[in-house]
Design a protein around this motif. Structure first.
Motif, PDB file in Angstrom:
ATOM      1  N   ALA A 132      -1.900  -9.372  -9.070  1.00  0.00           N
ATOM      2  CA  ALA A 132      -2.475  -9.696  -7.759  1.00  0.00           C
ATOM      3  C   ALA A 132      -3.839  -9.033  -7.593  1.00  0.00           C
ATOM      4  O   ALA A 132      -4.790  -9.663  -7.106  1.00  0.00           O
ATOM      5  N   VAL A 133      -3.973  -7.768  -8.001  1.00  0.00           N
ATOM      6  CA  VAL A 133      -5.251  -7.062  -7.907  1.00  0.00           C
ATOM      7  C   VAL A 133      -6.293  -7.745  -8.801  1.00  0.00           C
ATOM      8  O   VAL A 133      -7.428  -7.975  -8.386  1.00  0.00           O
ATOM      9  N   THR A 152      -1.572   0.382  -4.717  1.00  0.00           N
ATOM     10  CA  THR A 152      -0.518  -0.606  -4.901  1.00  0.00           C
ATOM     11  C   THR A 152       0.660   0.052  -5.616  1.00  0.00           C
ATOM     12  O   THR A 152       0.566   1.184  -6.065  1.00  0.00           O
ATOM     13  N   ARG A 153       1.713  -0.714  -5.738  1.00  0.00           N
ATOM     14  CA  ARG A 153       2.844  -0.267  -6.544  1.00  0.00           C
ATOM     15  C   ARG A 153       2.512  -0.524  -8.006  1.00  0.00           C
ATOM     16  O   ARG A 153       1.749  -1.424  -8.336  1.00  0.00           O
ATOM     17  N   ALA A 154       3.117   0.258  -8.874  1.00  0.00           N
ATOM     18  CA  ALA A 154       2.864   0.124 -10.321  1.00  0.00           C
ATOM     19  C   ALA A 154       3.784  -0.937 -10.907  1.00  0.00           C
ATOM     20  O   ALA A 154       4.734  -0.630 -11.632  1.00  0.00           O
ATOM     21  N   THR A 155       3.497  -2.207 -10.566  1.00  0.00           N
ATOM     22  CA  THR A 155       4.284  -3.321 -11.100  1.00  0.00           C
ATOM     23  C   THR A 155       3.351  -4.348 -11.721  1.00  0.00           C
ATOM     24  O   THR A 155       2.169  -4.425 -11.365  1.00  0.00           O
ATOM     25  N   GLY A 175       0.821  -1.207   0.000  1.00  0.00           N
ATOM     26  CA  GLY A 175       0.000   0.000   0.000  1.00  0.00           C
ATOM     27  C   GLY A 175       0.854   1.255   0.000  1.00  0.00           C
ATOM     28  O   GLY A 175       2.024   1.217  -0.393  1.00  0.00           O
ATOM     29  N   VAL A 176       0.265   2.344   0.446  1.00  0.00           N
ATOM     30  CA  VAL A 176       0.976   3.621   0.518  1.00  0.00           C
ATOM     31  C   VAL A 176       0.968   4.125   1.955  1.00  0.00           C
ATOM     32  O   VAL A 176       0.109   3.762   2.748  1.00  0.00           O
ATOM     33  N   SER A 210      -3.687  -0.064   1.994  1.00  0.00           N
ATOM     34  CA  SER A 210      -3.745  -0.781   0.724  1.00  0.00           C
ATOM     35  C   SER A 210      -5.101  -0.641   0.049  1.00  0.00           C
ATOM     36  O   SER A 210      -5.203  -0.839  -1.159  1.00  0.00           O
ATOM     37  N   HIS A 211      -6.129  -0.330   0.832  1.00  0.00           N
ATOM     38  CA  HIS A 211      -7.459  -0.202   0.240  1.00  0.00           C
ATOM     39  C   HIS A 211      -8.390   0.574   1.155  1.00  0.00           C
ATOM     40  O   HIS A 211      -8.206   0.611   2.367  1.00  0.00           O
ATOM     41  N   LEU A 212      -9.370   1.234   0.532  1.00  0.00           N
ATOM     42  CA  LEU A 212     -10.443   1.917   1.242  1.00  0.00           C
ATOM     43  C   LEU A 212     -11.750   1.392   0.659  1.00  0.00           C
ATOM     44  O   LEU A 212     -11.904   1.315  -0.562  1.00  0.00           O
ATOM     45  N   LEU A 213     -12.680   1.025   1.518  1.00  0.00           N
ATOM     46  CA  LEU A 213     -13.958   0.483   1.072  1.00  0.00           C
ATOM     47  C   LEU A 213     -15.089   1.285   1.697  1.00  0.00           C
ATOM     48  O   LEU A 213     -15.066   1.567   2.896  1.00  0.00           O
ATOM     49  N   PHE A 214     -16.059   1.643   0.881  1.00  0.00           N
ATOM     50  CA  PHE A 214     -17.239   2.343   1.385  1.00  0.00           C
ATOM     51  C   PHE A 214     -18.430   1.938   0.539  1.00  0.00           C
ATOM     52  O   PHE A 214     -18.445   2.191  -0.665  1.00  0.00           O
TER      53      PHE A 214
END
Length: 160
Positions: free
Chosen positions: A44-45, A35-38, A12-13, A23-27
């Motif tokens: 994985a996503v 994520t990293r730009a790889t 994540g950041v 790594s994630h926000l859910l609403f």
């Protein structure tokens, strides 16, 4: 997502050195992944989204899904990752849950949003058959409640 982070498949950041990694926000039915730009993390996503679809029976609407990258990611890598994910790339996410995702030092954007929302509400009342006192009560209730959500996230300038 949590398992992927714990296993190191996704990173994540952090907003600062001592802050936790997000790594994630859910609403409700909205989700944001960081994520990293790889290639590995894009895969994985994608795998996580496919597993979600299989487990829940719901489908991710790729027409409403976008990806944005930080400034340091080269153009070619951006387009490759967006293609791999099968989603549209945008320069930046304009809004999330009604608020701008990027706000600089100037909070003028936020105060303009609040003013616009209040103006739109007031426009709708013009035709209502309310007494002057009724309109005043309605105005005070709305004017006091509108900034509450914004103030729970951003610091509003005192002069507003």
């Amino acid at each position: 997502m949590r398992r992927a982070v714990a296993e190191g498949a996704i990173h994540g950041v952090r907003v600062s050195v001592g802050a936790p990694e997000v790594s994630h926000l859910l609403f409700a039915d909205d989700s944001i992944f960081f994520t990293r730009a790889t290639e590995e993390e894009a895969t994985a996503v994608s795998d996580i989204l496919r597993r979600y679809e299989h487990a829940s029976g719901q489908l991710v609407n790729l027409d409403k899904t976008t990806v944005s990258f930080s400034k340091g990611v080269p153009r070619t890598k951006r387009s490759n990752l967006a293609t791999r994910l099968g989603i549209i790339e945008v320069e930046e996410q304009e809004r999330y849950l009604g608020l701008p995702t990027v706000v600089g030092r100037s909070k003028k954007v936020l105060t303009n949003i609040l003013r616009d929302k209040l103006s739109k509400r007031l426009e709708g009342w013009r035709g209502n058959f309310l007494s002057r006192a009724g309109k005043e009560v309605l105005l005070k209730a709305v004017a006091n409640s509108l900034p509450t959500y914004v103030m729970s996230i951003f610091k509003i300038p005192v002069n507003f």
